[in-house]
Scaffold this active site. Structure first.
Site, PDB file in Angstrom:
ATOM      1  N   SER A  40       0.826  -1.217   0.000  1.00  0.00           N
ATOM      2  CA  SER A  40       0.000   0.000   0.000  1.00  0.00           C
ATOM      3  C   SER A  40       0.858   1.264   0.000  1.00  0.00           C
ATOM      4  CB  SER A  40      -0.933   0.019   1.213  1.00  0.00           C
ATOM      5  OG  SER A  40      -0.185   0.040   2.425  1.00  0.00           O
ATOM      6  N   SER A 107       5.154   1.011  10.891  1.00  0.00           N
ATOM      7  CA  SER A 107       4.521   0.586   9.642  1.00  0.00           C
ATOM      8  C   SER A 107       4.252  -0.910   9.673  1.00  0.00           C
ATOM      9  CB  SER A 107       5.428   0.924   8.456  1.00  0.00           C
ATOM     10  OG  SER A 107       5.717   2.295   8.410  1.00  0.00           O
TER      11      SER A 107
END
Length: 204
Positions: A40, A107
């Site tokens: 993403s 992340s």
């Protein structure tokens, strides 16, 4: 939720106050939690944001999902239980970074709402600022990018329990920040994240 196994232990309070740490670092620590599908753009945006903020004199550190699995969490796989423990551990680490006065950018795909909520609660219970950032990318766009070839392997049945293919991704419903990488380019995404962070009054 992990259970306390060790016995005969006592939490040892320090004497340095939060105010002293803020004065020393010139900023307030916090966690910016990037969640989203593989490919993403989480890591790419995180690294770019880190570079911008460090160049401006701020204390920032990226905690990347793959990197953490090569060290701290190298003993964990991708079962639901291991995913939960993966997120629990990094939630604790990011809380410590923030307590020390550093802005950590974590992340992690972190596909399950319950695990992300547990990290949010951990921060709230310890008075540590926490911001969830949904790095939104359509499955089609993520598969088209597929820089590691993981979606192709998952579609071929070579990877089981892959998020978005045969394991669910539960989208955040109320993230503090929503970035759509299939609509905006990298520069725009980075600018939006930096603008958001600077609006949180973390930096002196």
């Amino acid at each position: 939720m992990a259970e306390q196994v060790a016995t005969n232990i006592t939490f040892h309070e320090g004497t340095v106050s939060a105010e002293e740490r803020i004065a020393n670092m010139g900023q307030k620590g916090a966690t910016l939690w990037f969640t989203g599908l593989s490919a993403s753009g989480k890591s790419t945006i995180a690294v770019a944001v880190e570079q911008v903020l460090v160049a401006r004199g701020h204390h920032v550190y990226c905690l990347d999902g793959d990197n953490i699995r090569m060290g701290l969490n190298k003993n964990l796989g991708f079962s639901a239980e291991d995913r939960a423990e993966n997120i629990r551990r990094i939630g604790e680490v990011s809380k410590l970074f923030a307590d020390a006065g550093v802005l950590s950018i974590a992340s992690f795909i972190s596909p399950y709402t319950v695990d992300r909520d547990a990290v949010r609660t951990l921060h709230a219970d310890n008075g540590v600022p926490y911001f969830e950032c949904y790095i939104d990318c359509s499955l089609e766009a993520a598969e088209e990018r597929d820089p590691k070839g993981l979606y192709k392997k998952a579609r071929a049945g070579e990877i089981k329990g892959f998020t978005g293919i045969d394991d669910p991704y539960e989208e955040p419903t109320t993230p503090e920040l929503h970035i759509k990488t299939h609509e905006d380019d990298l520069e725009t995404c980075v600018a939006k994240v930096v603008e958001f962070i600077e609006a949180q009054n973390l930096f002196g």
